[in-house]
Design an enzyme around this catalytic site. Structure first.
Site, short mmCIF file in Angstrom:
data_model
loop_
_atom_site.label_atom_id
_atom_site.label_comp_id
_atom_site.label_asym_id
_atom_site.label_seq_id
_atom_site.Cartn_x
_atom_site.Cartn_y
_atom_site.Cartn_z
CG ASN A 82 0.24 -0.18 2.46
OD1 ASN A 82 0.29 -1.21 2.68
ND2 ASN A 82 -1.19 0.23 3.68
CD GLU B 159 -1.56 4.67 4.38
OE1 GLU B 159 -1.31 5.50 5.24
OE2 GLU B 159 -2.34 3.74 4.64
CB CYS C 286 -5.42 -1.69 -1.57
SG CYS C 286 -6.63 -0.46 -0.73
CD GLU D 147 -5.15 -5.75 -1.27
OE1 GLU D 147 -5.14 -4.49 -1.24
OE2 GLU D 147 -6.66 -6.26 -0.47
CB CYS E 200 -10.89 -2.57 0.61
SG CYS E 200 -10.30 -2.13 -1.02
CB CYS F 17 -8.50 -4.65 -3.60
SG CYS F 17 -7.54 -3.34 -3.27
N1 THU Z 1 -5.22 -1.87 2.25
C1 THU Z 1 -4.83 -2.64 1.19
O1 THU Z 1 -3.22 -2.17 0.80
N2 THU Z 1 -5.38 -3.45 0.99
C2 THU Z 1 -6.54 -3.71 1.44
O2 THU Z 1 -7.36 -4.37 0.99
C3 THU Z 1 -7.77 -2.77 2.23
C4 THU Z 1 -6.89 -1.51 2.87
C5 THU Z 1 -4.23 -0.37 2.66
C6 THU Z 1 -5.11 0.47 2.03
C7 THU Z 1 -4.25 1.89 3.35
O3 THU Z 1 -2.90 2.13 3.09
C8 THU Z 1 -4.79 0.89 5.05
O4 THU Z 1 -4.69 -0.16 4.32
C9 THU Z 1 -5.34 1.45 5.42
O5 THU Z 1 -6.80 1.42 5.22
#
Ligand code: THU
Length: 132
Positions: free
Chosen positions: A48, A50, A59, A61, A90, A93
């Site tokens: 991920n 940010e 994310c 994925e 999520c 994704c």
């Molecule tokens: N996140 C992912 O990388 N994958 C997911 O399927 C759910 C959330 C990350 C996004 C964000 O940087 C952190 O988790 C918190 O939501």
């Protein structure tokens, strides 16, 4: 949904856990790694990433899938996702994964306790997914 991932994916899970170390998550502090296995055996990793403008966060994925597609791969066998605690992909994704096939194996693993994992098919994660 199955609780024990197929043993053929053990290495993919380790690769996702390793990829998690690269996560850039200074805001949520929630580190996620992904490892995407193509049908021809190539593995693309993702983490991920940010941003201070929170809505721009991507994310793990989707990072892995974008890396694969931009390198010419569109046929996927499986994707492993590592987080702690264990987290299932999520909604965004899920839609992103199912775009490339209904039978892609999706495995979530607890990065700090690999005895905790879940496995689904992409379609199980998002039935009635959007189709244009
Ligand atoms: N996140 C992912 O990388 N994958 C997911 O399927 C759910 C959330 C990350 C996004 C964000 O940087 C952190 O988790 C918190 O939501």
């Amino acid at each position: 949904m199955s609780q024990t991932p197929d043993s053929q994916y053990t290495e993919l899970l380790s690769t996702a856990i390793e990829a998690r170390q690269k996560a850039y998550a200074p805001y949520s502090k929630f580190l996620v790694g992904a490892a995407l296995l193509t049908k021809n055996g190539t593995v693309f990793t993702g983490c991920n990433v940010e941003n201070t403008s929170y809505g721009l966060c991507i994310c793990a994925e989707r990072t892995a899938i974008c890396k694969a597609v931009s390198e010419g791969h569109q046929e996927f066998e499986a994707i492993a996702v590592a987080a702690h605690p264990l987290a299932s992909p999520c909604g965004a994704c899920r839609q992103f994964i199912v775009e490339f096939g209904k039978k892609i194996t999706v495995i979530s693993v607890d990065a700090e306790d690999t005895s905790k994992s879940k496995q689904w098919t992409s379609e199980e994660l998002i039935p009635e997914n959007f189709k244009f």
